[in-house]
Design an enzyme around this catalytic site. Structure first.
Site, PDB file in Angstrom:
ATOM      1  N   CYS A 175       0.856  -1.186   0.000  1.00 39.61           N
ATOM      2  CA  CYS A 175       0.000   0.000   0.000  1.00 39.61           C
ATOM      3  C   CYS A 175       0.890   1.234   0.000  1.00 39.61           C
ATOM      4  O   CYS A 175       1.668   1.434   0.944  1.00 39.61           O
ATOM      5  CB  CYS A 175      -0.906  -0.013   1.231  1.00 39.61           C
ATOM      6  SG  CYS A 175      -2.026   1.381   1.274  1.00 39.61           S
ATOM      7  N   CYS A 185      -3.321   7.150  -4.790  1.00 36.93           N
ATOM      8  CA  CYS A 185      -3.077   5.699  -4.732  1.00 36.93           C
ATOM      9  C   CYS A 185      -1.652   5.372  -5.220  1.00 36.93           C
ATOM     10  O   CYS A 185      -1.368   5.438  -6.426  1.00 36.93           O
ATOM     11  CB  CYS A 185      -4.113   4.924  -5.546  1.00 36.93           C
ATOM     12  SG  CYS A 185      -4.041   3.146  -5.218  1.00 36.93           S
TER      13      CYS A 185
END
Ligand code: PYC
Length: 317
Positions: free
Chosen positions: A93, A243
């Site tokens: 992530c 992201c």
């Protein structure tokens, strides 16, 4: 005052470009030793209640990404980490790694410089800059297939690329939507329908892994920024940040199209207007993205898990 069986979990909350990360620094489950990938398996199979307790309502929300701070097996690493969300676990992530590094700095555990971090998908390096910005050297990223068409009920044929940036993405350039916050509900419906259609059509990543992130691109609102995105995450929340893994997948596609090379800078804006800078290093034909952004700590807290609470372990998403 009832205190029996109450469990206390220490967390540091941060956000990276608007996307939250809840770092568990104490009171987490005992996952034993060994590689982080093995500990993730034990987390998933034996302690999944803890994931839900930390990130799901009523303590959390669909948008919160959890990060369990672990002792690294590899002693050259400053930390190990397992990322999780409202529905499961993430191998990697980007925004969460930026949040982790900013939180470790906030706690006085690291100074500016390069730091190695053990994740379930391998050891990655992150740099904490004197400015407080963080650069994440992400895993190798690549496009698996270009111009993949899928029939999406209610929306028709949709064409996109399948790419890996630490998670699997379907990247869509051509669509009729304006990437504006006021359209979030419609964007969510559309991208969720695309995800379902990909699954129904058995369009997957490598090793039949589900494509669980869908990313739309549009014109940036900020001068000097290359593109704006909307990213649907696995549990149907949208990413408030640009992201990190999605930007990595985008860089891999741009590189594959000959539109981006080593030395270039790609500025990716999120639907809320936050920006990551992306660069690549190409080594033996492989693309290694680096993502730079900032995170801010916004809470140091103790979660209380009371066994008398019917929603102690969260409401499943
Ligand atoms: O920044 O890589 C990322 C990410 C994945 C899911 C939410 N954020």
């Amino acid at each position: 005052m009832h205190g029996g069986g109450i469990r206390r979990i220490q967390v540091v909350d941060s956000h990276t470009g608007g996307e939250p990360t809840r770092l568990v620094i104490g009171g987490g489950p005992d996952l034993g030793g060994g590689p982080i990938s093995e500990r993730l398996k034990r987390f998933r199979t034996e302690k999944d209640y803890f994931r839900s307790a930390v990130v799901n309502e009523p303590r959390g929300s669909d948008v919160v990404v959890g990060a369990l701070l672990c002792e690294p097996q590899d002693r050259s690493c400053v930390a190990g980490v397992i990322f999780f969300n409202n529905v499961g676990y993430l191998g990697m992530c980007g925004h969460g790694t930026i949040g982790l590094v900013a939180s470790l700095a906030h706690m006085g555990r690291i100074d500016a410089g390069d730091h190695q971090i053990e994740t379930p998908v391998g050891v990655i390096t992150a740099t904490l800059h004197e400015s407080g910005e963080v650069t994440v050297n992400n895993v190798v990223s690549y496009r698996r297939s270009a111009n993949v068409s899928v029939e999406v009920p209610r929306f028709g044929i949709v064409c996109g690329d399948v790419a890996w940036g630490g998670n699997w993405f379907f990247l869509i350039e051509k669509h009729d939507f304006e990437l504006e916050l006021k359209n979030v509900e419609l964007l969510t419906q559309y991208t969720w329908a695309v995800r379902q259609a990909l699954k129904a059509a058995a369009i997957t990543g490598d090793h039949e892994q589900e494509i669980d992130h869908v990313e739309l691109f549009g014109r940036a609102k900020t001068p000097g920024v290359n593109s704006r995105n909307f990213v649907l995450c696995p549990g149907k929340a949208y990413d408030r940040s640009p992201c990190g893994t999605g930007t990595s997948a985008k860089l891999a596609c741009l590189y594959a199209d000959g539109k981006f090379c080593q030395g270039d800078v790609w500025r990716q804006e999120s639907i809320v207007g936050s920006v990551f800078e992306g660069r690549i290093t190409v080594h033996e034909g492989c693309v290694y993205p680096t993502i730079t952004g900032s995170a801010f700590v916004n809470s140091e807290a103790e979660l209380v898990l009371d066994p008398r609470d019917p929603f102690c372990n969260g409401i499943p998403a």
